[in-house]
Design an enzyme around this catalytic site. Structure first.
Site, PDB file in Angstrom:
ATOM      1  N   CYS A  71      -3.023  -8.464  -9.528  1.00  0.00           N
ATOM      2  CA  CYS A  71      -1.708  -7.906  -9.871  1.00  0.00           C
ATOM      3  C   CYS A  71      -0.963  -8.906 -10.744  1.00  0.00           C
ATOM      4  CB  CYS A  71      -0.908  -7.617  -8.602  1.00  0.00           C
ATOM      5  SG  CYS A  71      -1.655  -6.352  -7.559  1.00  0.00           S
ATOM      6  N   CYS A 121       6.659 -14.733  -0.860  1.00  0.00           N
ATOM      7  CA  CYS A 121       5.787 -13.621  -1.250  1.00  0.00           C
ATOM      8  C   CYS A 121       5.284 -13.795  -2.676  1.00  0.00           C
ATOM      9  CB  CYS A 121       6.565 -12.314  -1.117  1.00  0.00           C
ATOM     10  SG  CYS A 121       5.581 -10.865  -1.446  1.00  0.00           S
ATOM     11  N   GLU A 149      -4.196 -19.841   2.548  1.00  0.00           N
ATOM     12  CA  GLU A 149      -2.917 -20.197   3.157  1.00  0.00           C
ATOM     13  C   GLU A 149      -2.490 -19.187   4.214  1.00  0.00           C
ATOM     14  OE1 GLU A 149      -0.895 -22.946  -0.243  1.00  0.00           O
ATOM     15  OE2 GLU A 149      -0.529 -20.806  -0.428  1.00  0.00           O
ATOM     16  N   CYS A 188       1.772 -14.450   8.592  1.00  0.00           N
ATOM     17  CA  CYS A 188       1.172 -13.814   7.416  1.00  0.00           C
ATOM     18  C   CYS A 188      -0.232 -14.384   7.235  1.00  0.00           C
ATOM     19  CB  CYS A 188       2.040 -14.087   6.193  1.00  0.00           C
ATOM     20  SG  CYS A 188       1.445 -13.319   4.670  1.00  0.00           S
ATOM     21  N   CYS A 190       1.548 -11.627  -9.190  1.00  0.00           N
ATOM     22  CA  CYS A 190       1.111 -12.382  -8.015  1.00  0.00           C
ATOM     23  C   CYS A 190       0.312 -13.608  -8.426  1.00  0.00           C
ATOM     24  CB  CYS A 190       0.265 -11.474  -7.104  1.00  0.00           C
ATOM     25  SG  CYS A 190      -0.312 -12.292  -5.613  1.00  0.00           S
ATOM     26  N   CYS A 246      -8.231 -13.393  -4.782  1.00  0.00           N
ATOM     27  CA  CYS A 246      -8.059 -11.938  -4.794  1.00  0.00           C
ATOM     28  C   CYS A 246      -8.571 -11.392  -6.112  1.00  0.00           C
ATOM     29  CB  CYS A 246      -6.590 -11.569  -4.607  1.00  0.00           C
ATOM     30  SG  CYS A 246      -6.306  -9.786  -4.471  1.00  0.00           S
TER      31      CYS A 246
END
Length: 387
Positions: free
Chosen positions: A117, A348, A93, A106, A120, A113
């Site tokens: 985390c 975010c 994205e 962004c 996230c 990933c």
């Protein structure tokens, strides 16, 4: 069959070398680069100031291809999110955030990933692969000229630039895909491409210390660090990478980076998690942390965007304000990030895409749920150990 070279994969020096292989002089590379990155051209026949012989060579040996757009959504607040296809069942994205005096894009650097985390949602779907240069810079190429097309603005240097700022804060850890990320950064900064200022390009990292040092020498842009905790015990649970590069090493790397950075401070991003990292004591620990390391900084407090698998909730607004006040009273510039695009899952920590997970994160999460059912809901939860 001849494999076509995607010219979006080449930085300025590589494009000069490529033209040299075709028997062309270096100035042809600059012309070609301007057609690609300033005019958004993908058809060699449209590049009218290139010699016909060069256009014919390029037509049989090269291509200009950004990732294909799968979906395109615009939020009520004007935020725009594209889902782009990067092949092999993977999609990432890209998000554009318009503001009165700037437009920020962004960009994603990996399919998924591996850092995982806890707060996230991107990390919860696992990791498949690094993106290529063309897949990274292709997001900027696609977005800039799609935004111009939507607004009826002509391509080329005379048309009003839509994207003034770039943040490498999308899916993935940029410093774990180092070479393609840096090549893309160099294109963003090159005057014959996008001509962005180093101050207007920000790379966000969860703290890959050796690569922070390398970036300072190779392409020092503005630096943002996903901090999210005030001590190692807490950060180990929120940002697993901390176990490899603890806070004292991360702070030292930030201080070294500032010797080469275009800005005289590091931005620390801090996701506000209710009852986890948002007390006044945590704020005081942050003050002590940055003062001891002597790192000039600003804090960007990010209200958490909840998702079910995290088991976390957003700090209440009065608590965020009180936390920010402790930092500001200590003389630290502190902002609270406005939530943008959350109605299209573009805020975010919400970027998810579609990723063929090689890290089997979903499988491990299911197993954790089984253990919690068996041993109690607190199994595997973060426990902060006070010294």
């Amino acid at each position: 069959m001849t494999t076509l070279t995607n010219l979006l994969d080449l930085d300025p020096a590589q494009l000069i070398a490529y033209c040299g292989e075709l028997g062309e002089k270096p100035f042809r590379a600059k012309q070609l680069q301007r057609w690609i990155h300033q005019f958004g051209a993908s058809d060699f026949d449209a590049m009218t100031d290139l010699a016909k012989s060069l256009r014919d060579k390029l037509a049989t040996r090269a291509i200009i291809a950004a990732p294909a757009v799968i979906s395109d959504h615009t939020s009520a607040d004007g935020t725009r999110k594209w889902l782009v296809d990067v092949g092999q069942g993977n999609a990432v994205e890209t998000v554009f955030i318009p503001e009165e005096n700037r437009g920020t894009l962004c960009i994603s650097t990996q399919a998924g990933c591996a850092v995982n985390c806890r707060f996230c949602s991107t990390g919860k779907q696992g990791f498949n692969r690094n993106l290529s240069v063309g897949e990274i810079i292709g997001q900027l190429w696609m977005a800039e000229f799609e935004l111009r097309r939507t607004k009826g603005i002509e391509p080329g240097p005379k048309g009003e630039r839509q994207i003034t700022n770039v943040v490498m804060m999308g899916m993935g850890e940029p410093l774990l895909n180092y070479e393609p990320t840096v090549t893309a950064l160099k294109l963003m900064l090159d005057d014959n491409a996008y001509g962005l200022s180093r101050r207007r390009v920000t790379l966000s990292t969860s703290g890959v210390v050796p690569m922070i040092d390398k970036l300072s020498q190779d392409c020092a842009v503005a630096l943002a660090v996903s901090l999210h905790a005030s001590n190692d015990a807490l950060r180990d649970g929120l940002v697993p990478l901390n176990k490899k590069y603890p806070l004292v090493e991360l702070m030292a790397a930030c201080k070294r980076y500032l010797e080469f950075a275009p800005r005289d401070f590091v931005t620390f991003e801090y996701c506000m998690l209710d009852g986890v990292n948002d007390s006044d004591q945590h704020a005081r620990e942050l003050i002590a942390l940055v003062r001891q390391a002597d790192v000039p900084c600003k804090f960007n407090l990010i209200p958490f965007n909840p998702f079910p698998e995290s088991g976390l909730t957003r700090s209440q607004n009065p608590r965020i304000k009180a936390f920010a006040q402790v930092l500001m009273d200590a003389g630290i510039v502190t902002t609270v990030r406005k939530t943008r695009g959350d109605d299209i899952d573009a805020a975010c920590g919400q970027l998810a895409g579609e990723v063929q997970d090689r890290t089997r994160v979903q499988d491990r999460m299911k197993k954790m749920a089984e253990y919690q059912e068996k041993f109690g809901k607190n199994f595997g939860r973060i426990v902060e150990i006070s010294s």
